[in-house]
Design a protein around this motif. Structure first.
Motif, PDB file in Angstrom:
ATOM      1  N   UNK A   1      16.296  59.581  12.024  1.00  0.00           N
ATOM      2  CA  UNK A   1      15.450  59.285  10.858  1.00  0.00           C
ATOM      3  C   UNK A   1      14.012  59.614  11.263  1.00  0.00           C
ATOM      4  N   UNK A   2      13.441  60.623  10.622  1.00  0.00           N
ATOM      5  CA  UNK A   2      12.150  61.183  11.053  1.00  0.00           C
ATOM      6  C   UNK A   2      11.270  61.416   9.834  1.00  0.00           C
ATOM      7  N   UNK A   3       9.978  61.174   9.980  1.00  0.00           N
ATOM      8  CA  UNK A   3       9.033  61.544   8.919  1.00  0.00           C
ATOM      9  C   UNK A   3       7.934  62.447   9.475  1.00  0.00           C
ATOM     10  N   UNK A   4       7.670  63.518   8.731  1.00  0.00           N
ATOM     11  CA  UNK A   4       6.640  64.481   9.115  1.00  0.00           C
ATOM     12  C   UNK A   4       5.761  64.781   7.917  1.00  0.00           C
ATOM     13  N   UNK A   5       4.545  65.245   8.201  1.00  0.00           N
ATOM     14  CA  UNK A   5       3.546  65.504   7.155  1.00  0.00           C
ATOM     15  C   UNK A   5       3.262  67.001   7.008  1.00  0.00           C
ATOM     16  N   UNK A   6       3.056  67.407   5.775  1.00  0.00           N
ATOM     17  CA  UNK A   6       2.646  68.780   5.520  1.00  0.00           C
ATOM     18  C   UNK A   6       1.562  68.813   4.463  1.00  0.00           C
ATOM     19  N   UNK A   7       0.937  69.985   4.323  1.00  0.00           N
ATOM     20  CA  UNK A   7      -0.082  70.163   3.294  1.00  0.00           C
ATOM     21  C   UNK A   7      -0.098  71.634   2.883  1.00  0.00           C
TER      22      UNK A   7
ATOM     23  N   UNK B   1      13.480  44.083  25.592  1.00  0.00           N
ATOM     24  CA  UNK B   1      14.054  45.431  25.538  1.00  0.00           C
ATOM     25  C   UNK B   1      14.889  45.704  26.787  1.00  0.00           C
ATOM     26  N   UNK B   2      15.926  46.528  26.590  1.00  0.00           N
ATOM     27  CA  UNK B   2      16.752  46.948  27.721  1.00  0.00           C
ATOM     28  C   UNK B   2      16.810  48.469  27.762  1.00  0.00           C
ATOM     29  N   UNK B   3      16.943  48.991  28.963  1.00  0.00           N
ATOM     30  CA  UNK B   3      17.095  50.428  29.128  1.00  0.00           C
ATOM     31  C   UNK B   3      18.285  50.917  28.302  1.00  0.00           C
ATOM     32  N   UNK B   4      18.081  51.974  27.509  1.00  0.00           N
ATOM     33  CA  UNK B   4      19.163  52.526  26.695  1.00  0.00           C
ATOM     34  C   UNK B   4      19.119  52.068  25.247  1.00  0.00           C
ATOM     35  N   UNK B   5      18.236  51.128  24.937  1.00  0.00           N
ATOM     36  CA  UNK B   5      18.043  50.810  23.513  1.00  0.00           C
ATOM     37  C   UNK B   5      17.238  51.935  22.868  1.00  0.00           C
ATOM     38  N   UNK B   6      17.430  52.136  21.588  1.00  0.00           N
ATOM     39  CA  UNK B   6      16.682  53.177  20.877  1.00  0.00           C
ATOM     40  C   UNK B   6      15.955  52.533  19.703  1.00  0.00           C
ATOM     41  N   UNK B   7      14.649  52.826  19.617  1.00  0.00           N
ATOM     42  CA  UNK B   7      13.803  52.223  18.584  1.00  0.00           C
ATOM     43  C   UNK B   7      13.233  53.295  17.677  1.00  0.00           C
ATOM     44  N   UNK B   8      13.239  53.014  16.395  1.00  0.00           N
ATOM     45  CA  UNK B   8      12.547  53.874  15.452  1.00  0.00           C
ATOM     46  C   UNK B   8      11.207  53.209  15.136  1.00  0.00           C
ATOM     47  N   UNK B   9      10.133  53.975  15.276  1.00  0.00           N
ATOM     48  CA  UNK B   9       8.781  53.453  15.094  1.00  0.00           C
ATOM     49  C   UNK B   9       8.156  54.168  13.904  1.00  0.00           C
TER      50      UNK B   9
ATOM     51  N   UNK C   1      -5.092  59.739  -1.364  1.00  0.00           N
ATOM     52  CA  UNK C   1      -4.458  60.824  -0.590  1.00  0.00           C
ATOM     53  C   UNK C   1      -2.952  60.889  -0.842  1.00  0.00           C
ATOM     54  N   UNK C   2      -2.320  59.710  -0.803  1.00  0.00           N
ATOM     55  CA  UNK C   2      -0.870  59.665  -0.927  1.00  0.00           C
ATOM     56  C   UNK C   2      -0.272  58.892   0.228  1.00  0.00           C
ATOM     57  N   UNK C   3       1.023  59.104   0.429  1.00  0.00           N
ATOM     58  CA  UNK C   3       1.768  58.335   1.430  1.00  0.00           C
ATOM     59  C   UNK C   3       1.825  59.137   2.729  1.00  0.00           C
ATOM     60  N   UNK C   4       0.965  58.779   3.658  1.00  0.00           N
ATOM     61  CA  UNK C   4       0.916  59.469   4.958  1.00  0.00           C
ATOM     62  C   UNK C   4       1.752  58.658   5.940  1.00  0.00           C
ATOM     63  N   UNK C   5       2.682  59.326   6.590  1.00  0.00           N
ATOM     64  CA  UNK C   5       3.647  58.587   7.422  1.00  0.00           C
ATOM     65  C   UNK C   5       4.159  59.439   8.574  1.00  0.00           C
ATOM     66  N   UNK C   6       4.269  58.815   9.722  1.00  0.00           N
ATOM     67  CA  UNK C   6       4.972  59.423  10.854  1.00  0.00           C
ATOM     68  C   UNK C   6       6.034  58.436  11.308  1.00  0.00           C
ATOM     69  N   UNK C   7       7.249  58.937  11.443  1.00  0.00           N
ATOM     70  CA  UNK C   7       8.341  58.115  11.990  1.00  0.00           C
ATOM     71  C   UNK C   7       9.062  58.909  13.068  1.00  0.00           C
ATOM     72  N   UNK C   8       9.315  58.238  14.182  1.00  0.00           N
ATOM     73  CA  UNK C   8       9.948  58.841  15.354  1.00  0.00           C
ATOM     74  C   UNK C   8      10.810  57.802  16.023  1.00  0.00           C
ATOM     75  N   UNK C   9      11.642  58.261  16.931  1.00  0.00           N
ATOM     76  CA  UNK C   9      12.388  57.299  17.743  1.00  0.00           C
ATOM     77  C   UNK C   9      12.110  57.534  19.218  1.00  0.00           C
TER      78      UNK C   9
END
Lengths: 378, 378
Positions: free
Chosen positions: A245-251, A328-336, A345-353
């Motif tokens: 699940x990822x969010x990226x910005x363009x213009x 947290x434990x090694x091997x857990x994965x978090x989406x930030x 401007x609008x909805x500016x968002x970055x999402x990564x894991x």
């Protein structure tokens, strides 16, 4: 026999919950417990005639070698081709009630007709539940969804490899969707493009929120993307039921100064959060760090910060709440996720894991985080 | 207000079943009753955290204008963008039990706290069923799956147009998958190719059985397709939840004489069956015609003939059983399958669909029924 999951952990969780048997039946948990197997014919749709396809994986506590699988006779070839590890197999004709009756038969053979059995209550068909209830009157049927979420909380190296692959695929698909877009495209067209780009990369499409700013409608629609507008693609895809699940910005053309500041702030918050992620850190500290970091800007009133675990399920385990002392434990994965919903401007968002490591964390699919610029003139 | 389904028919079916309310919640029936709407974020996966996304469409008998929809607050923008016709809307936070509680609230407002309510029992989550059961102790909750299958039995012109599009898309995808294949490709690679080709055509992939003969393993696997071997691709895809299911034959190089005979027999059986399809004909006659036609060959011991209705569900209504006196109606859609599982050649199969007309029938996606030949040398 090397099993695809941590049997000692499962036994411990079952003992804590006083379960004699876990009976899993969602596609993702069937795949998790089998190491990837799910009947391909029904992997994308289970409905058929007056019922739906239903499979069960049953694992008795402390006796994993007596696990059973309830499926259809037609699955035999695929089971053999994919070397399904579960030796006990019950064949049921199609339908939810017949599958439940197959599970009852296996449960009887294991002598587990009293005590507690954990199923996935938010997913178990009501008629299958009634069939279990009726045939196993002395059994206490409880919800094992949290237990299974917990079982999957720490990812193995094999799982991390799959997650890296699907995160790369989704990140690339989003960038390709930006590259393929032109001024005047609708957000629906852009969402479809993301879907096709995922298919090209053997990623199963889940969703694409596409939001052209200013304006906050994220559902794909007939709204068009015009020069000077920022746009986010917040997209999800899966591989073997592992979610990216990822969010990226363009213009279209160069973004304005405020848009650039908002985007830079997203990356800055993400970086500050990542700097604090490593094994042993309390989950709530991550939440606090992000919330605190997002509070430092002149436009912070528009900020939203979210962190959640991800794997086969979004928001699985661990949970990030201010009152949890879990670490947290090694091997857990978090989406930030860092968002600014700015009215001009609008909805500016970055999402990564990130994958949690012993001394830090590794980004998954960390490409295309910079502005994706589409030419005004083409 | 023009509604997407036949309200008079629904009222009649509900009266026959003595239902005061139909409460639909599967993606396909939500889409059917809303005319296409489903929350895009969860259209491909509902699981989230400890539960799953669940929406309800409730339609009280004789009072369609008082229908209600239970969904999440986040759906609002999409509902507006897609002009959802249902005026009564209940917002529920995510989860199956909260959705059921939202439905209970709407049911209370309608004064339907006694009598019979039809849900989709093989699909309703057990915990949602328990919440309904507890909050509506005087209501008899019964299965409306057959009723909803019946409601969808006759397709409107709009639905037939969608079915034509998805059938064309799947037929073309299969042909493209053959064109893209080479000697030595695995059946898994060929199945993936069919999936990608569907995505290119905006068709959602359901499944691809790929069977290289001789041999009958239809699950995608590491088995390779070699010169001289016949291969079938039996693939399904959807558009707005309308299903297309098609089987086509290919060979690397020229097929042998027996393979050609088997394939010609498939087409011949299909043609004989189609010749008998028109409104007013008893369903069982179609079954008999096909079974009889498939019995006329020297290799008939390997034959299998199947006919079933298709639309949003495979094997919906009408059902084709020898003891049913039901007749075909204009706008029904039938999938017709002729197979020969020959030990020396492999699994030779043609599957197609037709729309029933007043005086005959129309094939859907009738392309590529001839042998799809792949060059031995490339």
């Amino acid at each position: 026999m090397k099993l695809p999951f941590d049997t000692a952990k499962l036994d411990r969780l079952m003992a804590e919950a006083d379960l004699g048997l876990v009976l899993a039946h969602t596609r993702h948990n069937v795949r998790y417990l089998t190491g990837g197997y799910y009947y391909h014919f029904h992997a994308n749709s289970t409905r058929m005639s007056r019922s739906q396809y239903l499979a069960f994986v049953g694992i008795p506590r402390g006796r994993v070698q007596e696990a059973f699988y309830v499926g259809r006779a037609e699955e035999h070839g695929q089971m053999e081709a994919e070397s399904l590890w579960i030796p006990g197999r019950i064949e049921a004709v199609r339908g939810t009630v017949t599958a439940a009756e197959g599970a009852v038969k296996a449960i009887g053979r294991l002598g587990l007709t009293s005590g507690r059995i954990g199923v996935e209550m938010p997913f178990l068909p009501a008629d299958a539940w009634l069939a279990l209830r009726k045939a196993l009157p002395k059994v206490d049927i409880v919800d094992a969804t949290p237990l299974l979420n917990e079982l999957r909380a720490v990812k193995s190296d094999e799982e991390l490899a799959i997650l890296r692959t699907v995160y790369s695929g989704v990140a690339e698909s989003i960038q390709a969707a930006f590259r393929g877009s032109r001024p005047g495209d609708t957000t629906r067209e852009i969402a479809r493009r993301a879907e096709r780009e995922m298919a090209e990369r053997d990623v199963s499409f889940l969703f694409a929120f596409v939001c052209a700013g200013p304006g906050f409608l994220r559902a794909p629609s007939s709204i068009t993307w015009e020069p000077g507008q920022v746009l986010h693609i917040d997209a999800g895809g899966t591989l073997r039921d592992y979610i990216a699940d990822i969010c990226r910005m363009g213009c279209i053309g160069e973004p304005g100064p405020l848009a650039k500041e908002l985007h830079a702030a997203c990356l800055e918050v993400q970086a500050m959060v990542r700097a604090g992620i490593r094994a042993g850190v309390p989950c709530r500290d991550i939440l606090w760090t992000g919330e605190d970091a997002a509070r430092r800007y002149s436009f912070s009133r528009y900020a939203r910060f979210v962190v959640h675990s991800i794997g086969m399920v979004a928001y699985e385990q661990p949970e990030f709440s201010p009152d949890s002392s879990r670490t947290l434990e090694q091997g857990m994965v978090l989406s930030v996720e860092t968002d600014f919903l700015h009215p001009e401007v609008g909805h500016v968002k970055i999402e990564d894991a990130v994958a949690v490591g012993e001394t830090g964390c590794d980004g998954l699919g960390d490409t295309g985080r910079e502005w994706q610029i589409v030419s005004v003139t083409r």
